[in-house]
Design a protein around this motif. Structure first.
Motif, mmCIF file in Angstrom:
data_model
loop_
_atom_site.group_PDB
_atom_site.id
_atom_site.type_symbol
_atom_site.label_atom_id
_atom_site.label_comp_id
_atom_site.label_asym_id
_atom_site.label_seq_id
_atom_site.Cartn_x
_atom_site.Cartn_y
_atom_site.Cartn_z
ATOM 1 N N ARG A 102 -53.759 89.942 42.825
ATOM 2 C CA ARG A 102 -53.706 90.105 41.552
ATOM 3 C C ARG A 102 -52.660 90.137 40.793
ATOM 4 O O ARG A 102 -52.362 88.558 39.711
ATOM 5 C CB ARG A 102 -55.060 90.777 40.694
ATOM 6 C CG ARG A 102 -56.513 89.880 41.229
ATOM 7 C CD ARG A 102 -57.516 90.415 40.444
ATOM 8 N NE ARG A 102 -58.781 90.125 41.157
ATOM 9 C CZ ARG A 102 -59.992 90.694 40.452
ATOM 10 N NH1 ARG A 102 -60.175 91.068 39.633
ATOM 11 N NH2 ARG A 102 -61.071 90.043 41.527
ATOM 12 N N GLU A 103 -52.282 91.095 40.563
ATOM 13 C CA GLU A 103 -51.551 91.643 40.501
ATOM 14 C C GLU A 103 -49.669 90.497 40.170
ATOM 15 O O GLU A 103 -49.498 89.939 39.099
ATOM 16 C CB GLU A 103 -50.470 92.847 40.376
ATOM 17 C CG GLU A 103 -51.067 94.698 40.169
ATOM 18 C CD GLU A 103 -51.729 94.623 38.563
ATOM 19 O OE1 GLU A 103 -50.431 94.135 38.174
ATOM 20 O OE2 GLU A 103 -52.401 94.069 38.170
ATOM 21 N N THR A 104 -50.048 90.058 41.525
ATOM 22 C CA THR A 104 -48.823 89.251 42.127
ATOM 23 C C THR A 104 -48.896 87.410 41.229
ATOM 24 O O THR A 104 -48.086 87.425 40.125
ATOM 25 C CB THR A 104 -48.710 89.489 43.317
ATOM 26 O OG1 THR A 104 -48.613 90.084 44.380
ATOM 27 C CG2 THR A 104 -48.016 88.329 44.293
ATOM 28 N N GLU A 105 -50.198 87.331 41.276
ATOM 29 C CA GLU A 105 -50.664 85.792 40.214
ATOM 30 C C GLU A 105 -50.630 86.094 38.785
ATOM 31 O O GLU A 105 -49.932 85.328 37.737
ATOM 32 C CB GLU A 105 -52.563 85.884 40.197
ATOM 33 C CG GLU A 105 -52.750 85.216 42.349
ATOM 34 C CD GLU A 105 -53.895 85.212 42.727
ATOM 35 O OE1 GLU A 105 -54.912 85.251 41.163
ATOM 36 O OE2 GLU A 105 -54.381 85.037 43.347
ATOM 37 N N ALA A 106 -50.890 87.502 38.655
ATOM 38 C CA ALA A 106 -50.516 87.575 36.643
ATOM 39 C C ALA A 106 -48.847 87.908 36.651
ATOM 40 O O ALA A 106 -48.029 87.395 35.700
ATOM 41 C CB ALA A 106 -51.240 88.981 36.482
ATOM 42 N N GLU A 107 -48.586 88.269 37.568
ATOM 43 C CA GLU A 107 -46.751 88.827 37.417
ATOM 44 C C GLU A 107 -46.917 86.929 37.015
ATOM 45 O O GLU A 107 -45.569 86.569 36.345
ATOM 46 C CB GLU A 107 -45.992 89.251 37.921
ATOM 47 C CG GLU A 107 -44.870 89.814 38.037
ATOM 48 C CD GLU A 107 -44.453 90.796 36.799
ATOM 49 O OE1 GLU A 107 -42.767 90.292 36.725
ATOM 50 O OE2 GLU A 107 -45.153 91.099 37.036
ATOM 51 N N ALA A 108 -46.649 85.807 38.422
ATOM 52 C CA ALA A 108 -46.162 84.636 38.507
ATOM 53 C C ALA A 108 -46.619 83.803 37.303
ATOM 54 O O ALA A 108 -45.958 83.170 36.624
ATOM 55 C CB ALA A 108 -46.631 84.663 39.463
ATOM 56 N N ALA A 109 -48.168 83.853 36.351
ATOM 57 C CA ALA A 109 -48.363 83.132 35.486
ATOM 58 C C ALA A 109 -47.838 83.730 34.120
ATOM 59 O O ALA A 109 -46.314 83.304 33.217
ATOM 60 C CB ALA A 109 -49.812 83.922 35.188
ATOM 61 N N ALA A 110 -47.634 85.129 34.067
ATOM 62 C CA ALA A 110 -46.261 85.495 33.050
ATOM 63 C C ALA A 110 -45.108 84.638 32.856
ATOM 64 O O ALA A 110 -44.031 85.353 32.306
ATOM 65 C CB ALA A 110 -46.897 87.055 33.316
ATOM 66 N N GLU A 111 -44.402 85.301 33.809
ATOM 67 C CA GLU A 111 -43.402 84.697 34.469
ATOM 68 C C GLU A 111 -42.498 83.102 34.136
ATOM 69 O O GLU A 111 -41.596 83.066 33.364
ATOM 70 C CB GLU A 111 -42.399 84.632 35.663
ATOM 71 C CG GLU A 111 -42.416 86.141 36.558
ATOM 72 C CD GLU A 111 -41.737 85.777 37.470
ATOM 73 O OE1 GLU A 111 -41.713 85.152 38.157
ATOM 74 O OE2 GLU A 111 -41.727 87.495 37.487
#
Length: 220
Positions: A102-111
């Motif tokens: 989830r952290e990876t997905e959230a990071e990609a979305a925030a980027e």
């Protein structure tokens, strides 16, 4: 001037001046005897800059040494401003540990959100800017909190930030020599955040009071 006079001029204790000299932050004075040296205005300006970086900027000795080296090597006003801006701490939200996927997905979305916002503002900044990373981290936290933020509303704040940045650079443009420019840049860049936040809160307080008074008047 002697080191004692340099201390009086700058408010920096003699022991601290010697420490800064040992750490490579302050150039040595001109030797006049085996244990004596003369100092000039360039040492006064450098000490003022060191004080601004370590107190107002909150930098460590190592970070201060890095920014001073960058300032010394900068060949333009813009280069000096960039060196100091990149050296100052970046305000970012601290993310608690969570599920890695989830952290990876959230990071990609925030980027992606950060990239979209920067593109919408037409800001020319490199992808490896620490401020891009800081914005990404904050946007990720807003997603985590399900804050339902909208990029068009953030862009409105971006326009205000653009105006503030122009005012900052106009102030810095009045300083042509590197030491004075660097000192002024530290003051502007390090203090503008707290000052702007206080002004924002005062304005919010004013608006809340006005709305309360308007409602009370409407009810009476």
């Amino acid at each position: 001037m002697k080191i004692s006079e340099l201390s009086q001029r700058t408010g920096v204790p003699v022991a601290s001046i010697k420490y800064f000299r040992r750490q490579g932050l302050l150039p040595a004075g001109r030797a006049t005897a085996a244990t004596l040296a003369e100092y000039g205005e360039e040492h006064v300006q450098r000490l003022r800059l060191i004080k601004a970086l370590t107190t107002l900027g909150g930098l460590s000795i190592a970070a201060t040494r890095d920014v001073l080296a960058a300032v010394d090597q900068a060949d333009s006003t813009d280069g000096t401003l960039k060196a100091i801006s990149y050296a100052l701490p970046v305000p970012v939200a601290q993310a608690p540990a969570g599920d890695e996927e989830r952290e990876t997905e959230a990071e990609a979305a925030a980027e992606a959100d950060a990239a979209d916002l920067i593109a919408a503002m037409d800001w020319q900044v490199p992808d490896d800017s620490p401020h891009v990373h800081g914005l990404t981290t904050v946007l990720r936290e807003l997603r985590r909190l399900d804050a339902n933020y909208r990029l068009d509303r953030l862009a409105a704040y971006g326009e205000l930030a653009r105006s503030i940045a122009r005012l900052d650079l106009e102030r810095a443009a009045d300083f042509d020599d590197s030491p004075a420019l660097a000192e002024q840049a530290v003051i502007v860049l390090a203090l503008s955040g707290p000052v702007l936040e206080l002004l924002r809160r005062l304005a919010q307080e004013d608006q809340v009071r006005r709305r309360m008074e308007a409602r009370e008047s409407a009810d009476s």
